[in-house]
Design an enzyme around this catalytic site. Structure first.
Site, PDB file in Angstrom:
ATOM      1  N   ASN A  21      -6.459 -10.174  -6.968  1.00 48.43           N
ATOM      2  CA  ASN A  21      -6.264 -10.623  -5.960  1.00 48.43           C
ATOM      3  C   ASN A  21      -7.166 -11.299  -5.186  1.00 48.43           C
ATOM      4  O   ASN A  21      -7.618 -11.947  -3.965  1.00 48.43           O
ATOM      5  CB  ASN A  21      -6.129  -9.599  -4.819  1.00 48.43           C
ATOM      6  CG  ASN A  21      -7.031  -8.173  -4.830  1.00 48.43           C
ATOM      7  OD1 ASN A  21      -6.647  -7.757  -5.347  1.00 48.43           O
ATOM      8  ND2 ASN A  21      -7.715  -7.941  -3.697  1.00 48.43           N
ATOM      9  N   CYS A  27      -7.960  -5.918   2.716  1.00 44.25           N
ATOM     10  CA  CYS A  27      -7.957  -4.437   2.473  1.00 44.25           C
ATOM     11  C   CYS A  27      -9.724  -4.213   3.101  1.00 44.25           C
ATOM     12  O   CYS A  27      -9.523  -2.130   2.802  1.00 44.25           O
ATOM     13  CB  CYS A  27      -7.363  -4.026   1.357  1.00 44.25           C
ATOM     14  SG  CYS A  27      -5.119  -4.286   1.723  1.00 44.25           S
ATOM     15  N   THR A  68      14.244   5.549  10.112  1.00 46.97           N
ATOM     16  CA  THR A  68      15.514   4.454   9.671  1.00 46.97           C
ATOM     17  C   THR A  68      15.135   2.610   9.857  1.00 46.97           C
ATOM     18  O   THR A  68      13.115   2.138   9.533  1.00 46.97           O
ATOM     19  CB  THR A  68      15.019   4.208  11.753  1.00 46.97           C
ATOM     20  OG1 THR A  68      16.200   5.124  12.214  1.00 46.97           O
ATOM     21  CG2 THR A  68      15.915   2.487  12.246  1.00 46.97           C
ATOM     22  N   THR A  92       0.607  -1.501   0.083  1.00 44.34           N
ATOM     23  CA  THR A  92      -0.209   0.414   0.312  1.00 44.34           C
ATOM     24  C   THR A  92       0.928   1.537  -0.098  1.00 44.34           C
ATOM     25  O   THR A  92       0.402   2.600  -0.825  1.00 44.34           O
ATOM     26  CB  THR A  92      -1.231  -0.276   1.537  1.00 44.34           C
ATOM     27  OG1 THR A  92      -1.835  -1.078   1.064  1.00 44.34           O
ATOM     28  CG2 THR A  92      -1.728   1.788   1.155  1.00 44.34           C
ATOM     29  N   HIS A 119       4.509 -10.193   3.144  1.00 50.51           N
ATOM     30  CA  HIS A 119       3.555 -10.972   4.493  1.00 50.51           C
ATOM     31  C   HIS A 119       2.483 -11.889   3.173  1.00 50.51           C
ATOM     32  O   HIS A 119       1.793 -12.713   3.364  1.00 50.51           O
ATOM     33  CB  HIS A 119       2.100 -10.225   5.525  1.00 50.51           C
ATOM     34  CG  HIS A 119       1.796  -9.832   4.764  1.00 50.51           C
ATOM     35  ND1 HIS A 119       0.332 -10.020   4.626  1.00 50.51           N
ATOM     36  CD2 HIS A 119       1.472  -8.609   4.143  1.00 50.51           C
ATOM     37  CE1 HIS A 119      -0.829  -8.969   3.962  1.00 50.51           C
ATOM     38  NE2 HIS A 119       0.785  -8.316   3.572  1.00 50.51           N
TER      39      HIS A 119
END
Length: 384
Positions: A153, A326, A239, A71, A203
């Site tokens: 999907n 989603c 980071t 996303t 994932h």
């Protein structure tokens, strides 16, 4: 509880989980802290992960920008491209297929609502296949970005990415490919095919949640969404998620080694489940392109049986879904099936079943029994 929702997420490979834990507890350095050896080791781990990702999708390590998942990658690709064009006083035109993931659709629709872009929606047929002639017409019309996924999907239809990329190149149109469902399942050759940008999430292929990447062709201009320390060539400050990145890299390394054999075995189990369900449930319909779909995808509809009635009865025994994860919590019919011009009873009776490498033959048989018994029970209740 039987897990048949592999499109939403996958279990983490044990070897991947071990590496993630190692880089959370012992090798926990900040890859940007290069004033000492611990930071150097973290930087080396990031470089190794980039190498594994690049090897899987046929890219160069320098092409990879780490993100929190597809996303974010998609938003960076679309909004970053649009902002660059706006900076040059160009009003962008974007073409996208009608069955794109919501991350692509909603981003483009939001930009259109803001008056920042003009959209061209490319239709699909009843099997969610795209018309390449129409796609070429869109590219020839002078668009500034083309968005077509590698695999759907919901119904699992696989798209001819190599051909699409060639058409886009012919007309000098940047091509964003959402490959979230395809990476690690079907071959992808980013550089060879001429893809401009490609998104992926760990994932979806046995890596950890919350980490992904945007692969960007060298020379394609993007404006960042996030500002800060100028990390990752200034395109994505913050980071680096070292444990997640290492897990993503290891998942890619394993997919490169095991993908072909795993997908063959998954396909065999999917076909067996499809036959069992077809035999046990009269009137069952299989959606999507059955000749060209993801090995683990089985998208069915049971006309006359609302999918909510089935889900409510199996949710503690069998993990399946009615569509994209989603969109969970959003009571709306599948935009994919609507774009395929499926009848209303097909749309309302649709169920997405996803298999993966950890699905067993015994689970296939048990899932078929649970679903068939549930459908018969719902039909009996509705007949009273």
């Amino acid at each position: 509880m039987l897990f048949f929702d592999y499109h939403s997420t996958t279990p983490v490979e044990p070897g991947v989980a071990e590496k993630v834990l190692l880089y959370m507890t012992k090798e926990f350095g900040n890859a940007s802290s290069t004033e000492h050896a611990i930071g150097d080791a973290a930087e080396d781990a990031v470089k190794e992960a980039k190498s594994h990702i690049a090897n899987l999708v046929g890219a160069s390590p320098r092409d990879i920008i780490f993100t929190s998942g597809s996303t974010e990658s998609i938003n960076l690709a679309i909004q970053g491209t649009v902002q660059h064009l706006e900076n040059k006083d160009i009003h962008p035109r974007i073409a996208l297929s009608a069955v794109e993931h919501k991350a692509v659709l909603d981003t483009c629709l939001a930009l259109e609502e803001q008056g920042r872009v003009k959209l061209s929606i490319l239709p699909v047929d009843t099997q969610a296949r795209i018309d390449l002639a129409q796609l070429e017409q869109a590219c020839a019309s002078g668009i500034h970005l083309l968005c077509v996924m590698a695999a759907n999907n919901e119904v699992g239809t696989i798209y001819p990415v190599k051909k699409i990329a060639h058409i886009a190149q012919t007309y000098n149109v940047p091509f964003l490919c959402d490959a979230s469902q395809a990476v690690g399942k079907v071959p992808i050759h980013f550089k060879e095919w001429g893809i401009t940008m490609l998104s992926l999430s760990a994932h979806k292929f046995y890596g950890p949640q919350g980490v992904g990447a945007l692969v960007v062709k060298r020379g394609h201009p993007l404006e960042p969404l996030l500002y800060g320390g100028g990390h990752q060539r200034g395109l994505r400050s913050g980071t680096l998620n070292l444990p997640g990145i290492v897990g993503l890299g290891e998942a890619c390394r394993l997919r490169k080694l095991e993908m072909e054999e795993d997908e063959r075995a998954i396909r065999e189990k999917r076909d067996r489940l499809q036959k069992l369900l077809t035999d046990k449930i009269p009137g069952l319909v299989v959606n999507g392109d059955q000749e060209n779909r993801l090995a683990g995808n089985l998208h069915i509809s049971i006309p006359g049986i609302p999918n909510s009635a089935v889900i409510a009865r199996v949710r503690l025994k069998l993990a399946i879904s009615t569509g994209s994860a989603c969109s969970s919590g959003v009571e709306a019919p599948s935009h994919v099936l609507r774009a395929m011009n499926r009848d209303e009873d097909i749309v309302e009776g649709s169920l997405r079943i996803g298999l993966g490498k950890f699905t067993t033959d015994a689970e296939v048989v048990a899932a078929a029994e649970i679903l068939s018994q549930t459908v018969h029970a719902v039909r009996a209740a509705m007949a009273v």
